[in-house]
Each structure stands twice: as structure tokens, then as C-alpha cells.
Design a protein around this motif. Sequence first.
Motif, mmCIF file in Angstrom:
data_model
loop_
_atom_site.group_PDB
_atom_site.id
_atom_site.type_symbol
_atom_site.label_atom_id
_atom_site.label_comp_id
_atom_site.label_asym_id
_atom_site.label_seq_id
_atom_site.Cartn_x
_atom_site.Cartn_y
_atom_site.Cartn_z
ATOM 1 N N GLU A 1 0.829 -1.208 0.000
ATOM 2 C CA GLU A 1 0.000 0.000 0.000
ATOM 3 C C GLU A 1 0.864 1.260 0.000
ATOM 4 O O GLU A 1 0.597 2.232 -0.724
ATOM 5 N N LYS A 2 1.941 1.238 0.805
ATOM 6 C CA LYS A 2 2.833 2.399 0.873
ATOM 7 C C LYS A 2 3.561 2.606 -0.454
ATOM 8 O O LYS A 2 3.706 3.745 -0.928
ATOM 9 N N LEU A 3 3.987 1.503 -1.070
ATOM 10 C CA LEU A 3 4.692 1.617 -2.357
ATOM 11 C C LEU A 3 3.769 2.187 -3.428
ATOM 12 O O LEU A 3 4.198 2.998 -4.269
ATOM 13 N N ARG A 4 2.531 1.753 -3.441
ATOM 14 C CA ARG A 4 1.575 2.311 -4.410
ATOM 15 C C ARG A 4 1.366 3.805 -4.147
ATOM 16 O O ARG A 4 1.218 4.604 -5.080
ATOM 17 N N PHE A 5 1.327 4.148 -2.863
ATOM 18 C CA PHE A 5 1.203 5.565 -2.523
ATOM 19 C C PHE A 5 2.412 6.362 -3.043
ATOM 20 O O PHE A 5 2.253 7.456 -3.598
ATOM 21 N N PHE A 6 3.628 5.785 -2.880
ATOM 22 C CA PHE A 6 4.831 6.455 -3.397
ATOM 23 C C PHE A 6 4.733 6.650 -4.912
ATOM 24 O O PHE A 6 5.011 7.738 -5.444
ATOM 25 N N GLY A 7 4.344 5.584 -5.609
ATOM 26 C CA GLY A 7 4.251 5.669 -7.063
ATOM 27 C C GLY A 7 3.238 6.696 -7.505
ATOM 28 O O GLY A 7 3.470 7.472 -8.444
ATOM 29 N N LYS A 8 2.105 6.731 -6.821
ATOM 30 C CA LYS A 8 1.055 7.693 -7.167
ATOM 31 C C LYS A 8 1.523 9.116 -6.897
ATOM 32 O O LYS A 8 1.273 10.040 -7.699
ATOM 33 N N THR A 9 2.229 9.312 -5.772
ATOM 34 C CA THR A 9 2.743 10.650 -5.419
ATOM 35 C C THR A 9 3.729 11.144 -6.488
ATOM 36 O O THR A 9 3.697 12.318 -6.897
ATOM 37 N N LEU A 10 4.609 10.251 -6.944
ATOM 38 C CA LEU A 10 5.576 10.621 -7.986
ATOM 39 C C LEU A 10 4.872 10.995 -9.285
ATOM 40 O O LEU A 10 5.199 12.011 -9.916
ATOM 41 N N MET A 11 3.886 10.167 -9.671
ATOM 42 C CA MET A 11 3.210 10.427 -10.949
ATOM 43 C C MET A 11 2.415 11.728 -10.909
ATOM 44 O O MET A 11 2.237 12.381 -11.940
ATOM 45 N N GLU A 12 1.935 12.104 -9.750
ATOM 46 C CA GLU A 12 1.171 13.357 -9.635
ATOM 47 C C GLU A 12 2.069 14.580 -9.518
ATOM 48 O O GLU A 12 1.607 15.723 -9.633
ATOM 49 N N ASN A 13 3.387 14.359 -9.276
ATOM 50 C CA ASN A 13 4.321 15.477 -9.090
ATOM 51 C C ASN A 13 5.631 15.217 -9.877
ATOM 52 O O ASN A 13 6.737 15.400 -9.354
ATOM 53 N N LEU A 14 5.507 14.763 -11.110
ATOM 54 C CA LEU A 14 6.682 14.362 -11.900
ATOM 55 C C LEU A 14 7.680 15.506 -12.070
ATOM 56 O O LEU A 14 8.895 15.316 -11.879
ATOM 57 N N ASP A 15 7.224 16.693 -12.443
ATOM 58 C CA ASP A 15 8.154 17.811 -12.700
ATOM 59 C C ASP A 15 8.935 18.168 -11.443
ATOM 60 O O ASP A 15 10.149 18.426 -11.506
ATOM 61 N N PHE A 16 8.274 18.182 -10.299
ATOM 62 C CA PHE A 16 8.926 18.530 -9.043
ATOM 63 C C PHE A 16 10.055 17.544 -8.724
ATOM 64 O O PHE A 16 11.191 17.927 -8.446
ATOM 65 N N PHE A 17 9.726 16.221 -8.781
ATOM 66 C CA PHE A 17 10.732 15.219 -8.419
ATOM 67 C C PHE A 17 11.832 15.096 -9.480
ATOM 68 O O PHE A 17 13.018 14.897 -9.138
ATOM 69 N N ASP A 18 11.460 15.217 -10.755
ATOM 70 C CA ASP A 18 12.488 15.173 -11.807
ATOM 71 C C ASP A 18 13.466 16.340 -11.660
ATOM 72 O O ASP A 18 14.677 16.209 -11.887
ATOM 73 N N GLY A 19 12.952 17.512 -11.217
ATOM 74 C CA GLY A 19 13.807 18.687 -11.000
ATOM 75 C C GLY A 19 14.831 18.432 -9.915
ATOM 76 O O GLY A 19 16.019 18.745 -10.069
ATOM 77 N N ILE A 20 14.372 17.845 -8.807
ATOM 78 C CA ILE A 20 15.291 17.542 -7.693
ATOM 79 C C ILE A 20 16.341 16.529 -8.139
ATOM 80 O O ILE A 20 17.545 16.685 -7.878
ATOM 81 N N LEU A 21 15.908 15.461 -8.795
ATOM 82 C CA LEU A 21 16.838 14.417 -9.232
ATOM 83 C C LEU A 21 17.877 14.962 -10.232
ATOM 84 O O LEU A 21 19.065 14.588 -10.167
#
Length: 662
Positions: A319-339
Motif C-alpha cells: 500500500e505504501k509503495l503504491r502511494f509512493f508511485g502515485k505521489t511521484l506520478m502526480e508530481n513528476l516535474d517537481f521530483f524530476d527537478g530535484i533528481l
Amino acid sequence: MVIYLKRSLNALDLMAIVRELNTLSKTAYINNIYGISENIFLFKFGGVKCSLVYEFGRRINITGFDFEKPKIPSQFCSFLRSKLLRSKVLNVSQMGFDRIVNFQLDNGLSIIFEIMDNGNLLILDSNGVIIGVQKPIKTSIRRLFPGESYIPPRIRGFNPFKVDFEELYKTFKESKGSLVVSLTKIMNVSGEIAEELCFRCGLNKNLKVSELKREELEALLNTLLDMASSIESGSINPQIVSSSGRIVSVVPLDFGIYSNLEAEFFNDFNSAVDEYFHRLMNLEFEELKAKVRSEVEGRFKATISKQNELIGEMLNKAEKLRFFGKTLMENLDFFDGILRIFRDLASKVGWSNVLAEVEKYDLELSKYIYGFDVKNRILNIDFKGEILPLNVLESAASNASKFFDEAKNLEAKASRALKALKSLEENMELEVEKEFSKRIVKPIRIVGLVKRKWYENFHWFKSSDGFLVVGGRDASQNEALVRKWLRDDGIYVHADVHGGPSVIIISDSNPIPESTIYEAAQFASSFSNAWRAMLESTSAFWVYGRQVSKSPPSGEYLARGAFMIYGKKNYINNIPLRVSLGIMSLDNSYILVSGPPSAISKWCFKSLTLAPGEKSLDDIFNQLKRFLSDGLNESQKAFVKDLSINDFRRLLPRGGFRFIFQ
């Protein structure tokens, strides 16, 4: 009152059982014997076709149930068959006031059924020597072995039917503890009987026994003897007592201690006992199954608990992993910027120094960095209170995809683990059933039981106006009838002679007409001692239920079955003593009833009338059956033909008779 579940018959119960079992005498023979288990034997009788169940330490009774029988009889069962088959029953008796039943057979042998303690089953020869015993016993008092003379167990306390009162009173006065406990120890009665004796005598069961008065002990002893006398005379009211639908006890008489509980009435005590212990078995099956389940679950508990814990952990992580995946997909630009920034800075200063460089590069950005695993290149990002572990060498979308894949794998593992757990639980259920089946003996119903209305063990009739009128057969029933069934707006009737039934009219809040009151008065008069005195007529009185009390004036004592009448008595004079017998249709069958001529002629298709006379029931029995059969069809004649003299005796006054022809 604390209500205890009855699990074995007491001495009074056995008295009622034995009285009914004597119908087997001189007619029934032992057709077969089955050892159902170590503690249950089933005796099949011919002649009088029936079965007798004996359950060690609990009960003996005619049964309407059959039992699953072992394919191979036990050694003791084979012994019983070799000695007892085809033997005729000569007599059935109770040993003293103890829980022992003796079947005397025509081959000189006796079968001893011990109900007390854990029970025992013995065969004695004509000299009282044991030739077979199910449970050999050796104590300082008894040796139960083949070749030894049978010695009954030492009775606890006194036999109330043979006791010297002075010795009994002295023993009570020298005893300690409460009255109810002392009764069980000194008078050899069960706790249930002891409580009932206290209730009937109006004594506090917790009274210090040393404070018991002589007249109070006399009342207790006489009450016990009265109860036994009612049973010996057949004046019983067999019933199963329940509380909120759960069985409590089975009793042959109305017990005052159970007056506020539900009662279910039966034709005879054997039927009541049979049904009660069938229900008790079912109740104990559930108790045993819960116990077996607890034992088996104890063996499986650690494995099941660990499996459940593991499944829970996998599902929570998925459940937590699915939550992580969903959070990333909803905020792709933000996380891609940090990475991207993190990778760029690492290419300049190296992976070991990149965290310090991030703080110099962008202080606001560094607030999202929770930590960095240099070896595995995992960047932990704090996003809205959740720590997301991202691989810095991959994009946010690629990290999300891996989260979803890992979640899917964990869910698949959890699914397989759940199937394994279900299989384990099924195995546990099979183990429960296997263990349970080893410990039970389950009866199978083979005949239906005839239940009676509560009033059918009393004298009763239906008045010509449709009211139920009920009278006691003895002092005990008079007491129970008034205490339990007389309402304030009901009517109490009694002959104006000493010795007669208490008769009540059940009103159900409806006005009671004079015709019904007159019929009740004739009923009360005809079943009184006036009939035995061969009076032609007598008087009776009636009062409302609210005028009847068991409370005497101060300093006076009321005998069992006697009552105080307060207020005006309404007298009816010159009542002719007459009782009619009639055959009435009921539920596609027929019943024999008795009562006042006007009521019986109203409801019965065939009747005759009797008055006090010089001929005994034995003298007129055949004539009664001829008169009642005359003019009937074949099925009605068959019903009359099957009537026994006891069927008539239960319905008629005590004394002699003459016919009244109109």
C-alpha cells in the motif's frame, strides 16, 4: 437465586423414573444391548417395545432417541448380552433413597445401575454376588469385583424415610453452616431439592442451621415426604424448566424456586428427562467443541499468528509503495527537478560531497533532502511528511514504475500466503472435527415426544362457556396451582368439606359467568372427600383470586396446600355429586376427559355420567368401555379399546361409583 444447570438426576427424580419403569415389569424382555461408549449403554426391550438409555453418573430413562452404535461390541457389552438377552423384567426398584436402580430378571440375575458419583453398571446373581462390573472399584468400604458380595455405597447422612426424628434434630443442632448446605449433607438430598424445601417452608436457606427450630425441621421433613408421596401416587407434573430459552432443570413436580421461569410440560417424566438430556447433550457438545477448538488452535496458534503478521506487513508495504508511485506520478516535474539538480551537482563534486553542495546551491531545495545512501544511490526525499526513497540515476517516472511493480509483487506474495493460511485454517477445522468426533456420542431422534399443556397433569375441564377450570390432585398440586396460576381476577372454588381440591377458573381478564362457576363448584365437590363418603350432594364456596393468601394470621401455621380466605365467601348449596366421562376430538385424534355433566356433554361426542356408589373402578371398568364404545365408528372404538384402567383412574374421584342413566 443462583441458577445451576442440572447435569444428573437426583433421588426424587429417580423415584418418578422408577415408578414409570415398572410398566416394563413381567412383560418386557431384554432384546439387545449396545455399549454406545464407555459411559452410555442402550437396552432394547421386546414385549413392551422401547429402549432404555443409561448414562453413567447422570441418568436412566426410556428414550425416544437412538444412538450411533459401534460395529464391534466391547468385551463388557458382549458379556452383558451373554447373560441378559431374552431375560424378562420382573421388577424395577430404587435402593432406599439413593441413586441406585435395580432391575430384577426372571433368570435370577439383577442389573444394578448406579447413578451417583461417576456411575457404575453391575450384574448380580440371585445371592447378591457380583458376576460382572463395568468399573471395578476397591476402597476401604467397597470392593466391586466379580465374586464379591455387592455392597451399596454408604448413604450420606440419614435416610429421610427411616430417620429417627430426635437423632435427626440433634444432628442439625450440632452442625455448622447454612441450612441449605446442611440439608444436602444430613438429609441426603440434592442442592435443588434442598432449595425447594426451604422455599416451600418459607425458610431462609442461609439460616444458621444451629438456629433451626424443631417445628421448622418437622416442616422440612414432612414437606420432603409430601413431595415423595406425590410422586409415588403418580400426582406429578413433568416439565423442563428454562431461563430465557436455555434449559435449567427437569423436574417431576412444580418447583416453587422455578416459578418465575419458563416451563415445558410432558405426558410422563421419562419423556421430559429424555428430551432434557438430549438438549443438555447438544449444549455440552457446543461447550466441548469450544474446548477442543481452543486446544487445537493452541497448536496452530503460533504458525497462524506469524502468517497473519507477515501478510499484514506485505500488504501494508504494498500500500505504501503504491502511494509512493502515485505521489511521484502526480508530481513528476517537481521530483524530476530535484533528481536532475542532484545528479548535476554530483558530477561536479562527487557522490560523497553532493549533500553539502546542495545546501550551498539551494538552501530551500535542501529542506526536501532527508538523506542519501551513497552506495546504492538512493535519495530519500521528505515530501509532505512522507519519506520517498528514489534512485537518483533514474527518472521520477521510472522510480514510480518500480514502486508499482514492487507493490504488485508483494500483493501476489500476500495472496499466496493468504491461500496457504486458508489451507492451514481448513486443516485446523478438520483437526477440530477429528478431535471432537473422538469424544462425543450423538443421539438420533427416532420417535416424536408428546408434550402436554401445563394443566393436563392436574384435574381439568373446559366449561360449557369455554373457560379452563383446573383442580389439584393433592396438597402439593393445590399449592402449586394457586401460587403459580391463580390471578387476582380469577376465581377460586372449594367444596365446603375437609379434604378436597383447590379449583381455579382461568379468566384471562374476561367476565366469568355463573354457569361456569356452578360447574367449577360441582367439579370441586365431586372430587372432594364428599364423594368417598357417598354423599348425594354438598355445598361449595367461591372467591376471587385476590382474596386467597398463603399468609396466615400472626402466630398461626398453614399446612401444605391450605390457604387463608379473606373477605366474603360466596356459597352454592345442594350441589349434586356427579362426574361425566367423555370422548372429545382433538387435533385429528381423541382424548378421554372428565368433568361436570353439562360441560362434558357440550364438548364430547360420547359421554356417560357417574355418581358416588359402592362399585369399585375394577368392577365397572369393562362396563365403562362398553358404554363408551356403543355407537362409535371403528377408529373411535379402537381408541376406547386401547384405554387402560389407569387412564380412567386419573380422571375419576377416589371412591366407589354407580351409573346415572338419563
